[in-house]
Each structure stands twice: as C-alpha cells, then as structure tokens.
Design an enzyme around this catalytic site. Structure first.
Site, PDB file in Angstrom:
ATOM      1  N   ASP A 270     -13.197 -14.299  -1.068  1.00 51.02           N
ATOM      2  CA  ASP A 270     -12.830 -12.909  -1.806  1.00 51.02           C
ATOM      3  C   ASP A 270     -12.880 -11.723  -1.680  1.00 51.02           C
ATOM      4  O   ASP A 270     -13.008 -10.942  -0.204  1.00 51.02           O
ATOM      5  CB  ASP A 270     -14.013 -12.909  -3.026  1.00 51.02           C
ATOM      6  CG  ASP A 270     -13.548 -12.024  -3.920  1.00 51.02           C
ATOM      7  OD1 ASP A 270     -12.756 -11.836  -4.667  1.00 51.02           O
ATOM      8  OD2 ASP A 270     -14.156 -12.013  -4.826  1.00 51.02           O
TER       9      ASP A 270
ATOM     10  N   ASN B 109      -2.478  -3.050  -4.471  1.00 51.71           N
ATOM     11  CA  ASN B 109      -1.329  -3.568  -4.793  1.00 51.71           C
ATOM     12  C   ASN B 109      -1.116  -2.104  -5.791  1.00 51.71           C
ATOM     13  O   ASN B 109       0.425  -1.783  -5.922  1.00 51.71           O
ATOM     14  CB  ASN B 109      -1.689  -4.247  -6.182  1.00 51.71           C
ATOM     15  CG  ASN B 109      -1.577  -6.155  -5.351  1.00 51.71           C
ATOM     16  OD1 ASN B 109      -0.792  -6.206  -4.535  1.00 51.71           O
ATOM     17  ND2 ASN B 109      -1.918  -6.861  -5.863  1.00 51.71           N
TER      18      ASN B 109
ATOM     19  N   HIS C 262       2.776  -3.972  -5.345  1.00 53.41           N
ATOM     20  CA  HIS C 262       2.553  -5.660  -4.781  1.00 53.41           C
ATOM     21  C   HIS C 262       3.617  -6.079  -4.083  1.00 53.41           C
ATOM     22  O   HIS C 262       2.467  -7.454  -3.105  1.00 53.41           O
ATOM     23  CB  HIS C 262       2.874  -6.182  -6.360  1.00 53.41           C
ATOM     24  CG  HIS C 262       2.242  -6.155  -7.321  1.00 53.41           C
ATOM     25  ND1 HIS C 262       0.572  -6.836  -7.476  1.00 53.41           N
ATOM     26  CD2 HIS C 262       2.100  -5.409  -8.493  1.00 53.41           C
ATOM     27  CE1 HIS C 262       0.410  -6.216  -8.620  1.00 53.41           C
ATOM     28  NE2 HIS C 262       0.993  -5.160  -9.032  1.00 53.41           N
TER      29      HIS C 262
ATOM     30  N   ASP D 127       1.827  -8.887  -1.236  1.00 55.94           N
ATOM     31  CA  ASP D 127       1.864 -10.179  -0.936  1.00 55.94           C
ATOM     32  C   ASP D 127       1.851 -10.800   0.711  1.00 55.94           C
ATOM     33  O   ASP D 127       1.935 -11.262   0.728  1.00 55.94           O
ATOM     34  CB  ASP D 127       3.415 -10.826  -1.599  1.00 55.94           C
ATOM     35  CG  ASP D 127       2.752 -10.644  -3.455  1.00 55.94           C
ATOM     36  OD1 ASP D 127       1.996 -10.905  -3.727  1.00 55.94           O
ATOM     37  OD2 ASP D 127       3.899 -10.810  -3.787  1.00 55.94           O
TER      38      ASP D 127
ATOM     39  N   ASP E 235      -6.641 -13.167  -5.262  1.00 53.19           N
ATOM     40  CA  ASP E 235      -7.265 -12.719  -3.735  1.00 53.19           C
ATOM     41  C   ASP E 235      -8.399 -13.581  -3.493  1.00 53.19           C
ATOM     42  O   ASP E 235      -8.854 -13.518  -2.131  1.00 53.19           O
ATOM     43  CB  ASP E 235      -7.596 -11.484  -3.951  1.00 53.19           C
ATOM     44  CG  ASP E 235      -8.991 -11.445  -4.455  1.00 53.19           C
ATOM     45  OD1 ASP E 235      -9.149 -11.830  -5.604  1.00 53.19           O
ATOM     46  OD2 ASP E 235      -9.490  -9.771  -4.598  1.00 53.19           O
TER      47      ASP E 235
END
Length: 219
Positions: free
Chosen positions: A172, A180, A185, A189, A215
C-alpha cells in the site's frame, strides 16, 4: 513434404484407373476436382494449386498418348464403354475442361481457405485482446483483482484442485493521495505505472503481480 507426395501418388493412381476404364468416357474424371479440393485443404493454397496443375498434366498426357495410339484406350473398360479413344480435337477440349474444373476450383477454394484463415487469426487476436482486457488493469498492465481472486481460489483448492503453498504480500503506497492532490492525477498515474513496472521487474517469472485497486498492489 509427405502430403505433397501423397497427393501426387493419389493423382497417379487415379490416372491409371481412368486409363483402364476410359479416360474420356468415365465419370471418375470428376475425382480430379475433388482431389484438388482435398489437397488444397491439406497442403495450402500454393501447393494445392500446384498439385491441381500436376493432376491436369497427368490427365492430359494420358489422353494424348491414347489419342496418338502410343497406349491403348480403355484396356480394362466394360463392354458398354467404347474402346475407341477420342480424336485430338476432342482431346484438347477435354484437357481444357479438366484444367478449368481442377485449377479453377483449386484457386477458388484456396482463396476461400486463405480468407477463412485470416479471419481465424483476427478472431484469435481479438479473443486474446478481450482476455487481456478482462484480467488486466488498463493503467498499469498488471493483473487485476478478478484474476487475483481466480488465482487465490486455485491456490486454496477452492476450484476443486489441491491446495498449494503460497506467499502473499500486499503493498500500500502511503500518502499517495497527496501526489494526486499536489501534482495532478496525470503525474499520479505515471508514478503508478513506474511502480508497477518496478514490481513486475523485481519478482520471479512465475510470480503474479496485481493491482488490487487505487494505490494497492499484491504479489
């Protein structure tokens, strides 16, 4: 290779039979066409067309030898078949008809066979793409949660097979939300893709890397 030789032998045997029963008066001459089509299905378009031409040459040679008296016409024919072979004008007509029927059918069937094979390859590629879409995460290219569940069911023996030992690691990314929020974003990404590539490169070839969602990754 072997199918090509087998096809030539088949045509040779057929030619011999036709010679004995009447090359110009037997309905068995239509077997050349069926032979050409069957050969096309086995050896492919180019070789099938070549074999159809060979069959026509065999038939034409036999007719010409019979018409010129080099070999007897229909030596083994039943009494109701005429023992006199065709003259040369009729021979050339028969050769032309045989060429049109055999080579023409081979070309048509070969074209259809090629088209079918192309469509089969396209269908296979489409099926592979659909399979990838169903088990791959569209952003990272890793396996998705659906694939993970299927693999876990197999590993746990829930699919009817035997349970096998395995290790599972969940990864995680801490504070990824701030990436973000702070950089957008698109940058987030790109970071996810780089992390996914790094995980995929770091594991063994038979290990499975999945994007569980957001994530979160599992190995």
């Amino acid at each position: 290779g072997r199918p090509m030789v087998g096809g030539i032998v088949d045509f040779a045997v057929l030619t011999l039979i036709l010679h004995h029963v009447g090359s110009a008066s037997s309905i068995f001459v239509i077997l050349y066409t069926f032979g050409s089509i069957l050969n096309m299905l086995v050896v492919g378009r180019v070789m099938g067309t070549l074999m159809a031409i060979i069959g026509v040459i065999m038939y034409a040679t036999t007719l010409l030898l019979e018409a010129t008296g080099v070999i007897p016409y229909a030596p083994g024919a039943p009494h109701w078949i005429a023992k006199t072979g065709p003259d040369l004008s009729a021979v050339f007509v028969l050769i032309a008809l045989a060429a049109i029927a055999n080579i023409g059918s081979a070309i048509v069937v070969g074209g259809l066979l090629t088209k079918i094979q192309q469509e089969e390859r396209e269908l296979e590629r489409a099926n592979r793409r659909l399979t990838d879409l169903s088990i791959r995460d569209p952003l990272t290219g890793l396996f998705n949660r659906r694939f993970l569940v299927e693999e876990l069911n197999r590993a746990l023996g829930l699919d009817g097979g035997e349970m096998r030992p395995f290790a599972l690691a969940m990864i995680d990314l801490d504070n990824f939300k701030y990436v973000n929020d702070g950089h957008g974003h698109l940058i987030g990404d790109r970071l996810l893709v780089e992390i996914a590539d790094g995980l995929a490169a770091a594991v063994r070839s038979d290990d499975i890397v999945c994007r569980f969602g957001g994530d979160e990754f599992l190995v």
